[in-house]
Design an enzyme around this catalytic site. Sequence first.
Site, PDB file in Angstrom:
ATOM      1  N   LYS A 120      58.189  60.250  57.866  1.00  0.00           N
ATOM      2  CA  LYS A 120      59.545  60.712  58.170  1.00  0.00           C
ATOM      3  C   LYS A 120      60.289  61.153  56.914  1.00  0.00           C
ATOM      4  CE  LYS A 120      60.179  58.527  62.620  1.00  0.00           C
ATOM      5  NZ  LYS A 120      58.924  57.749  62.772  1.00  0.00           N
TER       6      LYS A 120
HETATM    7  C1  LIG Z   1      58.027  58.052  63.802  1.00  0.00           C
HETATM    8  C2  LIG Z   1      56.610  57.674  63.633  1.00  0.00           C
HETATM    9  C3  LIG Z   1      55.600  58.161  64.496  1.00  0.00           C
HETATM   10  C4  LIG Z   1      55.901  59.022  65.700  1.00  0.00           C
HETATM   11  O1  LIG Z   1      56.341  60.297  65.357  1.00  0.00           O
HETATM   12  P1  LIG Z   1      57.054  61.242  66.450  1.00  0.00           P
HETATM   13  O2  LIG Z   1      57.578  62.387  65.665  1.00  0.00           O
HETATM   14  O3  LIG Z   1      58.163  60.411  67.031  1.00  0.00           O
HETATM   15  O4  LIG Z   1      56.054  61.624  67.459  1.00  0.00           O
HETATM   16  C5  LIG Z   1      54.288  57.821  64.225  1.00  0.00           C
HETATM   17  N1  LIG Z   1      53.969  57.022  63.187  1.00  0.00           N
HETATM   18  C6  LIG Z   1      54.904  56.526  62.345  1.00  0.00           C
HETATM   19  C7  LIG Z   1      54.485  55.630  61.241  1.00  0.00           C
HETATM   20  C8  LIG Z   1      56.261  56.834  62.530  1.00  0.00           C
HETATM   21  O5  LIG Z   1      57.186  56.324  61.694  1.00  0.00           O
END
Ligand SMILES: *Cc1c(COP(=O)(O)O)cnc(C)c1O
Length: 477
Positions: A120
Amino acid sequence: MKYTSTRGQSPAITFTEILLGGLAPDGGLYLPEEYPQVTRKELDEWRTLSYADLAFAVMSKFAPDIPAADLKAITQKTYTPEVYGNARADSDTSQIAPLRTLEPGLHILELSNGPTLAFKDMAMQLLGNLFEYALGKQHEELNILGATSGDTGSAAEYAMRGKRGIRVFMLSPHGKMSAFQTAQMYSLQDPNIFNIAVRGVFDDAQDLVKAVSNDLAFKAKYKIGTVNSINWGRISAQVVYYFKGYFAATQSNDEQVAFSVPSGNFGNICAGHIARMMGLPIAQLILATNENDVLDEFFRTGVYRPRGTAQTFHTSSPSMDISKASNFERFIFDLVGHAPAQLREFWGQVDAGGAFDIKGTPYWDALPGFGFVSGKSTHADRLATIRKTWEEYGVMIDTHTADGLKVGIEQRRSGLPLICLETALPAKFEETIREALGCEPERPVSMEGMEKLPQHYEVMDANVEDLMGFISWNVKA
Ligand SMILES: *Cc1c(COP(=O)(O)O)cnc(C)c1O
């Protein structure tokens, strides 16, 4: 280029105009009127660019209303390897998002080397700089209000810390996050970051955010905004690393690849879908879920059936524990050929607590043309995949990446290079790593002893008046 809403009842506006907002006024999500296209000549030119220059090239297509020199400065500032950080000791520190090859044709794209050890950061770090820039131009302020159970809140705080014109009020369930996650957020001492520990569970924190957001007068007076996963700025910034991964895993732009993506709210893989729609040669988008398999069910059966929170499992890949996928509406809008009335009908059913089924409609026949396949995994699968990757390749992966790798290997078409997106580092999920491998994951040196740092947070009852009082006091002060 302008952006319109999936529900078709909001005016078309620019990138800068949607950047600081959330949902469109009609309740839909913003998408470009048409996806910008990438020519073969551009692909050839982009192949050798640094990550910062690639981000500039891709974002220029989505944000033509930001002057090129300004956008260039923002992408450089965000994606310089020494600035962005490199959490994994044995990574290629000269690059952002380096590709790690496990064996020929099998790769991991390292997206989790930023400040909070999760992918993220890749988009959120850019968003912090874009927000500061946009607010500065408008002489405006923004107070970001959110609720988190871990990853999103910390990524938002590390992106917004020290930014002019921005404050972050982040609610989390008191005593319910891991020691690592708690320390990561609460040890921040920046005066524009406010951690609020709510006595209750995550849903109580989430309900408080909703209550404040529904008070339109308060929201306007205190310039309340969000940075949740439907933010278009985040999605567009995620498109960049699909290009980066493709170039790193191939020799020429004639080749096709498969990406596998650990999925929750469908934000990450939606960016892959968009990269593909722009012309990047992606043959397969492999969607991986854990036991919370609402998306896997759709791609296998044509039924989209969000679960209640009571039917949502707590798993060892917790950032994928979702009941409904907030970005999924963007993909369905493309699937139904940009027909807002059809989309409104489907989401009318979903919002009323129901489901929709595309089996037997032309949309079901169109689905394979979008390149998606899917699969799911269990806790036992994650443990086995973490163990196997460690034993065979000497690489330690986290639980979410394990979901992606397991499903990716199962679903890939033979002969296609497979690029698995690494969405977090194992250091964030010590307990499961110990269970799988009997040892501790490595931690970045800068985070050793993090739990012993002084923590800075406010404990509060789940009471909306108290929260509003706290915000107004700190915004005025
Ligand atoms: C947010 C997150 C996801 C999921 O991603 P999306 O964009 O919501 O599909 C998967 N793995 C981790 C470690 C995350 O922080």
